[in-house]
Design a protein around this motif. Structure first.
Motif, PDB file in Angstrom:
ATOM      1  N   UNK A   1       0.825  -1.202   0.000  1.00 41.66           N
ATOM      2  CA  UNK A   1       0.000   0.000   0.000  1.00 41.66           C
ATOM      3  C   UNK A   1       0.860   1.253   0.000  1.00 41.66           C
ATOM      4  N   UNK A   2       1.893   1.254   0.831  1.00 44.58           N
ATOM      5  CA  UNK A   2       2.780   2.410   0.928  1.00 44.58           C
ATOM      6  C   UNK A   2       3.562   2.620  -0.367  1.00 44.58           C
ATOM      7  N   UNK A   3       4.060   1.541  -0.936  1.00 44.07           N
ATOM      8  CA  UNK A   3       4.866   1.635  -2.156  1.00 44.07           C
ATOM      9  C   UNK A   3       4.014   2.115  -3.327  1.00 44.07           C
ATOM     10  N   UNK A   4       2.793   1.613  -3.445  1.00 41.63           N
ATOM     11  CA  UNK A   4       1.907   2.052  -4.523  1.00 41.63           C
ATOM     12  C   UNK A   4       1.650   3.550  -4.414  1.00 41.63           C
ATOM     13  N   UNK A   5       1.369   4.026  -3.203  1.00 40.13           N
ATOM     14  CA  UNK A   5       1.098   5.455  -3.014  1.00 40.13           C
ATOM     15  C   UNK A   5       2.332   6.300  -3.299  1.00 40.13           C
TER      16      UNK A   5
END
Length: 451
Positions: free
Chosen positions: A64-68
């Motif tokens: 989730x963090x990497x996608x954002x």
């Protein structure tokens, strides 16, 4: 959803089982629904499984963090890895078969389903823990839906109808798959309403402290983040203030002390636990060098981030990085311990939310915005500001929270362009995965994508 065939994994304890009953124990591989949902211990084990799905799975294990970060990249980071799926995110040209997107979707709904099963069967928890268990499950459901709606739906508009499509609200646990479980997408407004309801209920049911599981202040911290994303600044301010005043958490003495911790620091309001037995986190995989447990440093720091600093000589955050021996690129030092806990909410974020919300509301609850920002800057040895503006507060937020999954969401909520792309562009919303489109007859794809 027809394709979301969740696997119910329960670790059954042998406590209370007598020797003469040993031959009657159902094997864990083929445990029946009746047994799985028959006791308090099993319901609590399902809840623990939901935590495991969240922290060890792709969703909050780093994806989730990497996608954002990659989809919201406006020159702060670079992608140098060989994997095509993160490259699509960084280039804002995502295909509907993107594996990162697919895994995020299905893992999130696995967390939601396990949380639902706990909530549906909370009457089995009779030892006095029912409120706590239900509160934890509702927190995990809200956390999952919040990131789903931010990534798969258009930005919430304060004062608007928010009738744009969000994600399907599945609020009952799914066990049997004999019928068509197709479900339509709810509106962004409906999803946010459910998230806020869950978090308010969680806050009222959870204890003030709960070891390394979520407590009432974790629920209030997420509620503050939700309100900020909505543009409900007074509510965001009040929620952050509650956490700052009452949770007992405080800034670590040093900036470095907030990261790479095997046990929660004073700054961690809630963190998913990682150990050498449970496995490494994806943040390490893509942000760290090989020596620190990563691939080589696929996600690198770029000049666009370093140019944001106004006190290069003193601000420790400007130099909180290292050169990868693998590719010669600058990497963040936030991820150098492959078995460190994954911090989801830091007290520094609450300071930033309260400062921004106070500024927007013309109030000084807790601290005046200038004092609050300078308090945070002092922790990193940055020189104090003489005055504060909204732009300076947002800049300070980026300096403090960079590489933690805030780029996309902050740029969209403040209606800034992302790499020259409008905040409300279709290309800044993830596609519904192919498999979901193929098997859910009620699913509608996001604009700009074709299956």
């Amino acid at each position: 959803m027809k394709t979301l065939k969740y696997i119910l994994l329960i670790v059954l304890t042998a406590i209370g089982i007598s020797c003469e009953n040993d031959l009657n124990i159902e094997p864990a591989q083929s445990i029946s629904t009746e047994t799985a949902l028959s006791s308090e211990d099993n319901i609590i084990n399902i809840l623990i499984g939901a935590y495991d799905e969240a922290g060890q799975g792709p969703t909050f294990g780093g994806q989730t963090q990497i996608i954002a970060d990659l989809l919201g990249n406006s020159g702060q980071v670079g992608w140098g890895g060989s994997f095509i799926d993160p490259r699509q995110l960084n280039n804002k040209s995502i295909l509907t078969n993107n594996v990162f997107v697919r895994d995020l979707w299905y893992n999130s709904y696995e967390i939601i389903n396990q949380s639902n099963l706990v909530i549906d069967n909370i009457s089995l928890v009779t030892s006095g823990k029912a409120n706590q268990v239900e509160g934890e499950a509702k927190f995990l459901r809200a956390l999952s839906y919040f990131d789903l709606v931010r990534l798969f739906g258009k930005q919430y508009t304060a004062g608007g109808a928010n009738s744009q499509l969000g994600v399907p609200l599945q609020l009952k646990g799914i066990i049997e798959y004999a019928e068509d479980l197709s479900i339509a997408r709810n509106t962004v407004e409906e999803v946010y309403t459910q998230i806020i309801n869950d978090l308010n209920e969680a806050y009222n049911k959870l204890p003030a402290s709960n070891s390394y599981f979520v407590d009432k202040y974790a629920a209030k911290a997420l509620l503050s983040r939700v309100y900020l994303q909505q543009g409900a600044y007074a509510n965001a301010r009040d929620a952050a203030h509650d956490v700052l005043q009452s949770s007992g958490h405080s800034l670590t003495p040093t900036f470095a002390g907030a990261f790479n911790n095997n046990v929660d620091s004073s700054e961690d309001i809630f963190a998913f636990q990682v150990t050498s037995q449970t496995g490494a986190q994806q943040l390490i995989n893509f942000y760290a060098s090989q020596a620190n447990g990563g691939r080589q440093g696929d996600i690198t720091i770029q000049p666009g981030y370093l140019a944001l600093f106004d006190d290069v000589a003193n601000d420790i955050r400007d130099n909180f990085n290292y050169v990868s021996p693998d590719n010669g690129e600058d990497l963040t030092s936030k991820y150098t311990n492959q078995f460190a806990n994954i911090s989801m909410f830091r007290i520094a974020e609450m300071h930033l939310i309260r400062a921004e919300a106070n500024f927007r509301e013309g109030s000084s609850l807790g601290l005046a915005p200038l004092v609050e920002i300078n308090t945070l800057r002092a922790r990193s040895s940055a020189s104090p500001l003489g005055a504060v503006t909204l732009a300076l507060i947002l800049n300070e937020r980026e300096l403090e929270l960079a590489f933690e999954g805030f780029f996309l969401h902050d740029y969209k909520r403040t209606q800034r362009t992302v790499a020259g792309i409008s905040f409300d562009s279709d290309s800044l919303v993830l596609p519904i995965p192919d498999l979901e489109m193929d098997t859910n007859s009620k699913m509608v794809q996001n604009p700009g994508y074709t299956n």
